[in-house]
Design an enzyme around this catalytic site. Structure first.
Site, short mmCIF file in Angstrom:
data_model
loop_
_atom_site.label_atom_id
_atom_site.label_comp_id
_atom_site.label_asym_id
_atom_site.label_seq_id
_atom_site.Cartn_x
_atom_site.Cartn_y
_atom_site.Cartn_z
NE ARG A 17 -3.48 -8.12 4.55
CZ ARG A 17 -2.80 -6.71 4.57
NH1 ARG A 17 -3.52 -6.04 4.06
NH2 ARG A 17 -1.71 -7.14 4.41
CG HIS A 34 1.30 -4.64 9.33
ND1 HIS A 34 1.32 -6.14 8.82
CD2 HIS A 34 1.49 -4.03 8.02
CE1 HIS A 34 1.13 -6.23 7.45
NE2 HIS A 34 1.09 -4.76 7.06
CB SER A 47 1.69 -5.34 3.78
OG SER A 47 0.35 -4.82 4.42
CG LEU A 48 -0.82 -5.03 -0.87
CD1 LEU A 48 -1.98 -5.40 -2.66
CD2 LEU A 48 -1.18 -3.33 -1.04
CD GLN A 90 0.64 -9.64 5.60
OE1 GLN A 90 -0.76 -8.90 6.48
NE2 GLN A 90 1.33 -9.49 4.56
CD GLN A 125 -3.54 0.61 1.74
OE1 GLN A 125 -2.63 -0.51 2.05
NE2 GLN A 125 -4.38 1.11 2.69
#
Length: 311
Positions: free
Chosen positions: A119, A203, A94-95, A252, A9
């Site tokens: 998500r 996170h 991440s994503l 995660q 992101q």
């Protein structure tokens, strides 16, 4: 050895995918498949905006994935290249880990899009707007950032979210705690702290409701087998077992993205070339972390054509 990596992101921008879609039927098919899976015209938001709509986590996450997978599909179908033949490892920030898993065949494109939409929605809903924040610490290594986060917490959540490279760490948590951390940067020998334009504190432990939502979703749509091993965010180590992948994807959401460690671990595993698809943000971080490595990025048709020559 070669690793293919996928951005996270913050790499979204209005206009993304437009040039590729114009140049390639394969790319257009990817964007259409994502739109169909989500029941929305995400491609219109990607190419025309408005920026506020694209920046919404629930749109940004599937959009960044769709853009990267479009690049990959063009590479594969028009360049006659198979990821499994050309990549020794995949990884994503991440994503981007979901994009990497889609690229490695563990999820279908439609399932990846739906999982990322959920998500994004559940991460956004986990913490009321304004309650959480994230900040990038520039000129901070992991030790300095950890000490700062602990000093600023004062009973609230303030923790390292992304260990990006030796000079940039991102912290996440309650807004007041993150603002205290920014005020304390100089005391901890850190150049500066910058609040990030994000809508939720990713996170960190505040994301537990989103982790629960993803555990349920991944229970219904579990990953399949991987054609290429994954370097996982939360462990910075190789994972190939789908059940382990599933567990780590849940972890995660609240866990740290160990990107610096992942870059170093991939280098130590023998990777000399990193190929970033769909963005140009991970390459510089990898170079700062892993040292003497080759970094190639491909976003446009011209860049894909150049990449095909080198693979």
């Amino acid at each position: 050895m070669r690793a293919f990596v996928f951005p996270g992101q913050g790499s979204q921008k209005v206009g993304m995918g437009a040039e590729l879609a114009e140049a390639s039927t394969v790319a257009r098919e990817v964007f259409q498949e994502v739109d169909d899976a989500l029941g929305q015209n995400l491609f219109r938001v990607m190419t025309q905006g408005p920026e506020e709509e694209l920046t919404l986590t629930e749109n940004a996450q599937p959009a960044i994935m769709a853009n990267a997978i479009a690049v990959l599909r063009v590479l594969e179908k028009e360049g006659g290249i198979t990821l499994a033949d050309k990549a020794d490892f995949v990884a994503g920030h991440s994503l981007g880990e979901y994009t990497a898993l889609c690229a490695a065949g563990a999820f279908s494109l439609a399932d990846t899009a739906r999982l990322l939409k959920l998500r994004g929605q559940s991460m956004q809903a986990a913490v009321p707007v304004g309650l959480g924040a994230m900040a990038a610490l520039l000129g901070a290594d992991i030790e300095k950032a950890t000490a700062l986060a602990e000093a600023a917490a004062e009973g609230q959540v303030c923790t390292v979210a992304n260990d990006n490279d030796p000079t940039q760490v991102v912290i996440s948590g309650h807004r007041e705690a993150v603002e205290r951390a920014i005020a304390l940067v100089k005391d901890h020998g850190i150049k500066r702290g910058v609040l990030l334009p994000v809508s939720a504190p990713f996170h960190c432990p505040l994301m537990q409701p989103a982790a629960d939502a993803m555990a349920e979703a991944l229970g219904k749509t579990p990953p399949g087998s991987l054609h290429v091993p994954l370097f996982a965010n939360v462990t910075a180590s190789v994972v190939t077992d789908p059940a382990e992948v599933q567990r780590l994807l849940v972890e995660q959401v609240t866990g740290r993205v160990r990107w610096r460690e992942s870059a170093i671990a991939m280098r130590e595993a023998g990777v000399e070339t990193f190929v970033e698809l769909g963005g140009k943000v991970l390459g510089p971080m990898i170079k700062r972390s892993a040292g003497e490595v080759e970094v190639i990025s491909a976003v446009t048709m011209a860049e894909i054509e150049e990449l095909i020559k080198t693979l």
